[in-house]
Design a protein around this motif. Structure first.
Motif, PDB file in Angstrom:
ATOM      1  N   ARG A  60       8.961   1.125  12.199  1.00  0.00           N
ATOM      2  CA  ARG A  60       8.844   2.074  11.115  1.00  0.00           C
ATOM      3  C   ARG A  60      10.182   2.187  10.421  1.00  0.00           C
ATOM      4  NH1 ARG A  60      11.433   6.876  11.426  1.00  0.00           N
ATOM      5  NH2 ARG A  60      12.160   7.232  13.530  1.00  0.00           N
ATOM      6  N   SER A 109      -2.049   7.710   5.962  1.00  0.00           N
ATOM      7  CA  SER A 109      -2.978   6.681   5.513  1.00  0.00           C
ATOM      8  C   SER A 109      -2.597   5.333   6.116  1.00  0.00           C
ATOM      9  CB  SER A 109      -2.986   6.601   3.973  1.00  0.00           C
ATOM     10  OG  SER A 109      -4.054   5.782   3.519  1.00  0.00           O
ATOM     11  N   HIS A 110      -3.364   4.324   5.762  1.00  0.00           N
ATOM     12  CA  HIS A 110      -3.140   2.948   6.210  1.00  0.00           C
ATOM     13  C   HIS A 110      -3.538   2.033   5.065  1.00  0.00           C
ATOM     14  CE1 HIS A 110      -7.543   2.401   6.598  1.00  0.00           C
ATOM     15  NE2 HIS A 110      -7.502   3.696   6.893  1.00  0.00           N
ATOM     16  N   ILE A 132       2.443   6.152   5.711  1.00  0.00           N
ATOM     17  CA  ILE A 132       1.438   5.094   5.544  1.00  0.00           C
ATOM     18  C   ILE A 132       1.768   3.934   6.480  1.00  0.00           C
ATOM     19  CG2 ILE A 132       0.399   3.419   3.969  1.00  0.00           C
ATOM     20  CD1 ILE A 132       0.975   5.310   1.674  1.00  0.00           C
ATOM     21  N   ALA A 133       0.781   3.528   7.289  1.00  0.00           N
ATOM     22  CA  ALA A 133       0.909   2.327   8.112  1.00  0.00           C
ATOM     23  C   ALA A 133       0.485   1.137   7.259  1.00  0.00           C
ATOM     24  CB  ALA A 133       0.041   2.436   9.357  1.00  0.00           C
ATOM     25  N   TRP A 154       7.168   4.548   5.651  1.00  0.00           N
ATOM     26  CA  TRP A 154       6.323   3.396   5.955  1.00  0.00           C
ATOM     27  C   TRP A 154       6.362   3.076   7.441  1.00  0.00           C
ATOM     28  CZ3 TRP A 154       3.286   1.987   2.123  1.00  0.00           C
ATOM     29  CH2 TRP A 154       3.698   2.192   0.807  1.00  0.00           C
ATOM     30  N   LEU A 171      -3.757   1.092  13.191  1.00  0.00           N
ATOM     31  CA  LEU A 171      -2.912   1.534  12.082  1.00  0.00           C
ATOM     32  C   LEU A 171      -2.917   3.059  11.973  1.00  0.00           C
ATOM     33  CD1 LEU A 171      -3.987  -1.066   9.376  1.00  0.00           C
ATOM     34  CD2 LEU A 171      -1.821  -1.036  10.608  1.00  0.00           C
ATOM     35  N   ARG A 172      -4.094   3.651  12.080  1.00  0.00           N
ATOM     36  CA  ARG A 172      -4.193   5.115  11.992  1.00  0.00           C
ATOM     37  C   ARG A 172      -3.367   5.786  13.087  1.00  0.00           C
ATOM     38  NH1 ARG A 172     -10.658   4.784  10.793  1.00  0.00           N
ATOM     39  NH2 ARG A 172     -10.571   5.099   8.521  1.00  0.00           N
ATOM     40  N   ALA A 175       0.432   5.552  12.533  1.00  0.00           N
ATOM     41  CA  ALA A 175       0.935   6.477  11.518  1.00  0.00           C
ATOM     42  C   ALA A 175       0.935   7.918  12.033  1.00  0.00           C
ATOM     43  CB  ALA A 175       0.097   6.364  10.251  1.00  0.00           C
ATOM     44  N   ASP A 188      -8.167   7.268   3.714  1.00  0.00           N
ATOM     45  CA  ASP A 188      -8.060   5.854   3.415  1.00  0.00           C
ATOM     46  C   ASP A 188      -7.265   5.704   2.122  1.00  0.00           C
ATOM     47  OD1 ASP A 188      -9.582   5.058   5.657  1.00  0.00           O
ATOM     48  OD2 ASP A 188     -11.425   5.557   4.577  1.00  0.00           O
TER      49      ASP A 188
END
Length: 431
Positions: A60, A109-110, A132-133, A154, A171-172, A175, A188
């Motif tokens: 990250r 988000s991702h 965000i991922a 990020w 991903l979720r 993050a 999303d």
């Protein structure tokens, strides 16, 4: 006597010189050893040591909000996160939540790089933190379209194998693990918040004390709407399949056509409830998936929502396939992680809502604020889902297994039951 003293001074001086050079050699050895260890370790996206498992690498960056103007690309710092650890039991939680101010909400988000054109508008509308991922290709380089957006923290995820598909729930979780506020709202990347959503969430307790945000097991539903595609091909790359050129050229042309038709987003995508009402009346907007998947959001009751002035509790679900976007407490001991066995399209969000239901979360619809879906080309995951009956069967089998595990791990039934009768519904898909 003089010779003895002189000899002793010479001996001491000689010993000091030897000790000095031995110390230099020792320090040099430590430096070389440390360098060799660092060289042997796997490298993160920016050259720092990282952890790789099952083909995924996660790091990250620091929050771009804190960088000075023109501060350049932030370094990516790797954290100890089990990447594809298949967190799936309601008993397994994320890493401990950091200390947070009493109440604040992070928008989480991702995305892939194709969705980055929406992020600047997302930041314009959301007044709180944004994480965000971002799934990157094998080169693992943050594109300029990401580094130029200075309002986002990020979380870089590199698919080292190139065979992981779209690991949506990984991903979720990646993050969410970085959230430092009391609450988070997972969306999303193709959704934009209303301009006052952040402030409205923080004000929902103005009439009720800490009745809502103070509830550790609250799932605060944010109503979801959608803007209808303004041009042909804006929601499907296949619509341009007869044009000349390769698939990449066709997709690029379709994406650019969408962006032009929707520009500026601040005017074509409603920012307020009043603007949304006008858009719905003009039949340019509607409740999300109202005609394609009635089960997914009908329980929210979008028509009732336009009249709501206070939080509206949901006594039951119209369907077990209900999958609203919800504000949740950042409490790893209470809030379950997303099940990382679900990848790509299908059941990845329904499974999480089911976990919340069976963990006896209370569901309630917030007034005023909303999310709105922006039309775009179909993702590769959606195209694969629509084209493969085998994928449908395997996802359904996984969900059946997941649900049996969920029932076995909890005592009694969920607090929020299914409504006794389903009202007439529009035709639904099987997504």
């Amino acid at each position: 006597m003089r010779r003895t003293q002189k000899h002793r001074r010479h001996y001491v001086a000689s010993s000091c010189v030897k000790i000095f050079f031995i110390s230099l050699v020792f320090l040099y050895g430590i430096f070389v050893l440390r360098w060799q260890v660092e060289e042997a370790a796997p490298k993160s996206l920016a050259g720092e040591p990282s952890r790789v498992k099952n083909g995924l690498e996660i790091g990250r960056n620091q929050s771009l909000r804190s960088l000075p103007p023109g501060g350049g690309v932030p370094a990516i710092v790797t954290e100890n996160l089990s990447l594809a650890s298949h967190r799936h039991s309601v008993g397994e939680r994320r890493t401990a939540a950091p200390a947070a101010a009493e109440f604040d909400v992070t928008l989480v988000s991702h995305a892939t790089t194709e969705k980055l054109w929406l992020v600047s508008e997302m930041c314009q509308r959301w007044q709180g933190p944004v994480i965000i991922a971002l799934l990157l290709s094998n080169d693992g380089v943050l594109p300029p379209s990401a580094t130029s957006i200075r309002c986002v923290e990020w979380v870089a995820v590199r698919d080292a194998s190139g065979k992981s598909g779209y690991p949506v729930n990984t991903l979720r979780n990646a993050a969410i693990d970085r959230v430092k506020t009391s609450h988070f709202l997972m969306v999303d990347a193709d959704f934009l918040p209303s301009a006052d959503l952040h402030s409205k969430i923080l004000r929902i307790d103005a009439q009720d004390g800490n009745r809502w945000l103070g509830n550790l097991k609250l799932a605060l539903v944010v109503p979801a709407f959608e803007v209808k595609p303004p041009v042909q091909g804006c929601s499907s790359s296949r619509a341009l399949g007869t044009q000349q050129g390769g698939a990449a050229d066709i997709q690029a042309a379709a994406l650019e056509a969408c962006r032009r038709a929707l520009a500026p987003l601040s005017e074509t995508v409603p920012t307020t409830q009043h603007g949304l009402r006008i858009c719905v009346q003009a039949k340019k907007c509607s409740a999300f998936q109202e005609h394609s998947s009635w089960d997914s959001h009908s329980t929210t009751g979008s028509k009732k929502w336009f009249q709501d002035t206070r939080v509206r509790p949901l006594s039951c679900f119209l369907s077990s396939r209900y999958e609203p976007y919800v504000v949740l407490r950042r409490s790893p001991e209470v809030t379950p992680a997303y099940d990382e066995r679900f990848k790509g399209y299908g059941k990845n969000k329904i499974s999480h809502i089911s976990q919340l239901r069976w963990a006896n979360f209370e569901f309630a619809v917030m007034p005023g604020g909303f999310l709105i879906h922006v039309p775009h080309l179909r993702s590769d995951a959606k195209e694969a889902w629509l084209a493969s009956s085998r994928l449908h069967k395997s996802t359904d089998a996984l969900y059946t297994k997941f649900f049996k595990e969920l029932q076995a791990s909890t005592k009694g039934g969920p607090l929020t039951k299914l409504c006794s009768r389903d009202p007439p519904r529009a035709k639904t898909n099987k997504a």
